[in-house]
Write an enzyme that holds these catalytic residues in place. Structure first.
Site, PDB file in Angstrom:
ATOM      1  N   GLU A   1      -4.737   1.862  -4.172  1.00  0.00           N
ATOM      2  CA  GLU A   1      -3.533   2.159  -4.287  1.00  0.00           C
ATOM      3  C   GLU A   1      -3.113   0.866  -3.621  1.00  0.00           C
ATOM      4  OE1 GLU A   1      -4.692   2.563  -1.181  1.00  0.00           O
ATOM      5  OE2 GLU A   1      -2.990   4.132  -0.539  1.00  0.00           O
TER       6      GLU A   1
ATOM      7  N   HIS B   1      -4.921  14.384  -9.603  1.00  0.00           N
ATOM      8  CA  HIS B   1      -5.263  12.821  -9.567  1.00  0.00           C
ATOM      9  C   HIS B   1      -4.527  12.207 -10.646  1.00  0.00           C
ATOM     10  CE1 HIS B   1      -8.049   9.521  -9.861  1.00  0.00           C
ATOM     11  NE2 HIS B   1      -8.427   9.568  -8.720  1.00  0.00           N
TER      12      HIS B   1
ATOM     13  N   ASP C   1       0.941  -1.380  -0.171  1.00  0.00           N
ATOM     14  CA  ASP C   1      -0.178   0.030   0.024  1.00  0.00           C
ATOM     15  C   ASP C   1       0.800   1.188  -0.093  1.00  0.00           C
ATOM     16  OD1 ASP C   1      -3.357   0.722   1.233  1.00  0.00           O
ATOM     17  OD2 ASP C   1      -1.464   2.418   1.422  1.00  0.00           O
TER      18      ASP C   1
ATOM     19  N   ASP D   1      -2.223   8.992 -10.844  1.00  0.00           N
ATOM     20  CA  ASP D   1      -2.148   7.747 -11.951  1.00  0.00           C
ATOM     21  C   ASP D   1      -0.749   7.380 -12.244  1.00  0.00           C
ATOM     22  OD1 ASP D   1      -4.723   7.541 -11.523  1.00  0.00           O
ATOM     23  OD2 ASP D   1      -5.508   8.462 -13.483  1.00  0.00           O
TER      24      ASP D   1
ATOM     25  N   ASN E   1      -1.906  12.826  -4.417  1.00  0.00           N
ATOM     26  CA  ASN E   1      -3.203  13.365  -5.339  1.00  0.00           C
ATOM     27  C   ASN E   1      -3.624  14.727  -5.137  1.00  0.00           C
ATOM     28  OD1 ASN E   1      -3.847  11.337  -6.685  1.00  0.00           O
ATOM     29  ND2 ASN E   1      -5.272  10.023  -5.499  1.00  0.00           N
TER      30      ASN E   1
HETATM   31  P1  GH3 Z   1      -1.869   5.371   3.969  1.00  0.00           P
HETATM   32  O1  GH3 Z   1      -0.420   5.748   4.320  1.00  0.00           O
HETATM   33  O2  GH3 Z   1      -2.536   5.294   5.487  1.00  0.00           O
HETATM   34  O3  GH3 Z   1      -2.277   4.344   3.027  1.00  0.00           O
HETATM   35  O4  GH3 Z   1      -2.611   6.750   3.617  1.00  0.00           O
HETATM   36  P2  GH3 Z   1      -3.296   6.935   2.063  1.00  0.00           P
HETATM   37  O5  GH3 Z   1      -3.541   8.126   1.606  1.00  0.00           O
HETATM   38  O6  GH3 Z   1      -2.565   6.276   1.044  1.00  0.00           O
HETATM   39  O7  GH3 Z   1      -4.495   6.101   2.263  1.00  0.00           O
HETATM   40  P3  GH3 Z   1      -6.093   6.669   1.857  1.00  0.00           P
HETATM   41  O8  GH3 Z   1      -6.766   5.227   1.960  1.00  0.00           O
HETATM   42  O9  GH3 Z   1      -6.541   7.616   2.741  1.00  0.00           O
HETATM   43  O10 GH3 Z   1      -5.912   7.171   0.312  1.00  0.00           O
HETATM   44  C1  GH3 Z   1      -5.837   6.486  -0.735  1.00  0.00           C
HETATM   45  C2  GH3 Z   1      -6.028   7.261  -1.861  1.00  0.00           C
HETATM   46  O11 GH3 Z   1      -6.047   6.638  -3.079  1.00  0.00           O
HETATM   47  C3  GH3 Z   1      -7.580   8.013  -1.869  1.00  0.00           C
HETATM   48  C4  GH3 Z   1      -8.147   7.530  -3.299  1.00  0.00           C
HETATM   49  O12 GH3 Z   1      -8.415   8.748  -3.968  1.00  0.00           O
HETATM   50  C5  GH3 Z   1      -6.811   7.323  -4.246  1.00  0.00           C
HETATM   51  N1  GH3 Z   1      -6.808   6.450  -5.359  1.00  0.00           N
HETATM   52  C6  GH3 Z   1      -7.503   5.363  -5.549  1.00  0.00           C
HETATM   53  N2  GH3 Z   1      -7.533   4.943  -6.645  1.00  0.00           N
HETATM   54  C7  GH3 Z   1      -6.711   5.770  -7.216  1.00  0.00           C
HETATM   55  C8  GH3 Z   1      -6.502   6.011  -8.653  1.00  0.00           C
HETATM   56  O13 GH3 Z   1      -6.821   5.136  -9.741  1.00  0.00           O
HETATM   57  N3  GH3 Z   1      -6.130   7.061  -9.113  1.00  0.00           N
HETATM   58  C9  GH3 Z   1      -5.508   7.899  -8.320  1.00  0.00           C
HETATM   59  N4  GH3 Z   1      -4.862   8.945  -8.612  1.00  0.00           N
HETATM   60  N5  GH3 Z   1      -5.872   7.802  -6.851  1.00  0.00           N
HETATM   61  C10 GH3 Z   1      -6.414   6.948  -6.463  1.00  0.00           C
HETATM   62 MG    MG Z   2      -2.255   4.276   0.768  1.00  0.00          MG
END
Ligand code: GH3
Ligand code: MG
Length: 331
Positions: free
Chosen positions: A235, A204, A191, A208, A199
């Protein structure tokens, strides 16, 4: 971008190999000459049994067979060929001296695609084979389209990693295989740390870019013939390492962690440093016991990942799942 294959590609594809079954030596020689002159690679045999045997050893896209032969005749051969599991379609052309309607119907019903009445007229033979090649080209493009659709249906479009559907289809098979052959299996939940911030700060699309490059870095650092990576969620990715025990699983997690952290990622909005947390779950060295299910394996990896996050991120935690059934059996 995938391109559709054109049916007209038969003009550039080399002529397919032909298997010729004909018991009369003079006709066999004459036919071989005609076919070779038309550019085909030809293997000629003198009866149906030999032809069938050859068909099971190599894929011949075109079969040209005489009707009347000693032993297995052309009609029986066509029937038998239709029951084989082959690499592709066989276009079967039946040569016959019997040109009554009943005979022609019987030949086509046995599985022949076309027939040619003897004595063979060379230009007609070539024209009928060209018609056969159009059918073969169609079948080929259909197969290629099916293959592409299969790839698309199991791939995550953004990153090129396998998707969750593939993961849930394939991981149970890996577990079963490791159980059967008593090999260990490790999975690593990965992760990206504080990805939301990337982001938020870069947008965004740059996020990606990071996801794409993350998968690229992982793929370059694992064994390409056995290990694989699937996108589990936004992610979050799951790395599957067959024949890998706990210590090696942890080693791979640390290796990937180092590769991700070593250099910043170049996004369309500029460079960004990325770190990742890992949770490793492994079976015992002799593979999973009967009690271990895929859900349990993923959950264990997820819990370890959570530990890594709690402990400050950018690290790996892991567990070797105890062989509970083996313990009970030994007790
Ligand atoms: P942590 O270290 O605790 O994992 O924090 P984090 O910010 O990585 O975790 P969190 O679950 O808060 O955020 C994950 C983010 O990933 C939120 C979501 O918008 C983003 N995300 C999910 N899928 C995609 C994608 O396909 N593209 C992009 N750019 N962002 C994505
Ligand atoms: Mg994360």
């Amino acid at each position: 971008m995938l391109e559709m294959e054109s049916v007209t590609s038969i003009t550039v594809e080399p002529p397919p190999a032909i298997l010729l079954a004909e018991d009369d030596p003079a006709t066999r020689m004459l036919m071989t000459r005609f076919l070779k002159k038309a550019g085909y690679e030809v293997d000629a045999v003198s009866d149906g049994t030999e032809a069938l045997d050859k068909m099971t050893k190599r894929y011949y896209p075109i079969l040209v067979t005489d009707w009347e032969m000693p032993g297995m005749d052309g009609v029986a051969l066509c029937k038998a060929v239709r029951n084989l599991q082959l690499d592709g379609y066989v276009y079967a052309l039946l040569l016959t001296a019997r040109d009554s309607k009943e005979n022609i119907i019987a030949g086509l019903e046995a599985g022949a695609d076309d027939y040619l009445v003897k004595p063979v007229h060379e230009p007609e033979l070539v024209a009928r084979l060209n018609a056969g090649r159009r059918i073969l080209a169609l079948e080929h493009s259909l197969r290629a389209a099916n293959h592409r659709n299969r790839i698309l249906s199991i791939t995550d479009a953004l990153t090129g990693a396998y998707n969750r559907r593939y993961l849930m289809e394939q991981l149970p098979r890996e577990v079963e295989r490791c159980r059967r052959y008593a090999y260990p299996l490790s999975v690593i939940m990965c992760d990206i740390d504080l990805f939301k911030r990337i982001n938020d700060e870069l947008g965004h699309a740059a996020g990606d870019d990071v996801l794409q490059q993350f998968v690229g870095r992982v793929q370059r650092s694992i064994r390409s013939n056995s290990d694989w990576i699937a996108r589990y969620g936004g992610e979050e990715f799951l790395l599957v390492l067959p024949e890998t025990e706990y210590k090696s699983g942890l080693f791979v997690a640390e290796k990937v962690r180092a590769i991700v952290g070593a250099e910043p990622f170049a996004t369309r909005m500029g460079e960004v440093a990325v770190t990742t947390s890992f949770g490793v779950a492994s079976t015992g060295p002799n593979g999973p016991d009967l009690a271990l299910k895929v859900d349990g394996l993923i959950k264990a990896a997820d819990q370890c990942l959570y530990q890594s996050k709690l402990a400050g991120r950018n690290r790996s935690s892991g567990v070797q799942i105890p062989n509970s059934m083996a313990l009970i059996a030994n007790a």
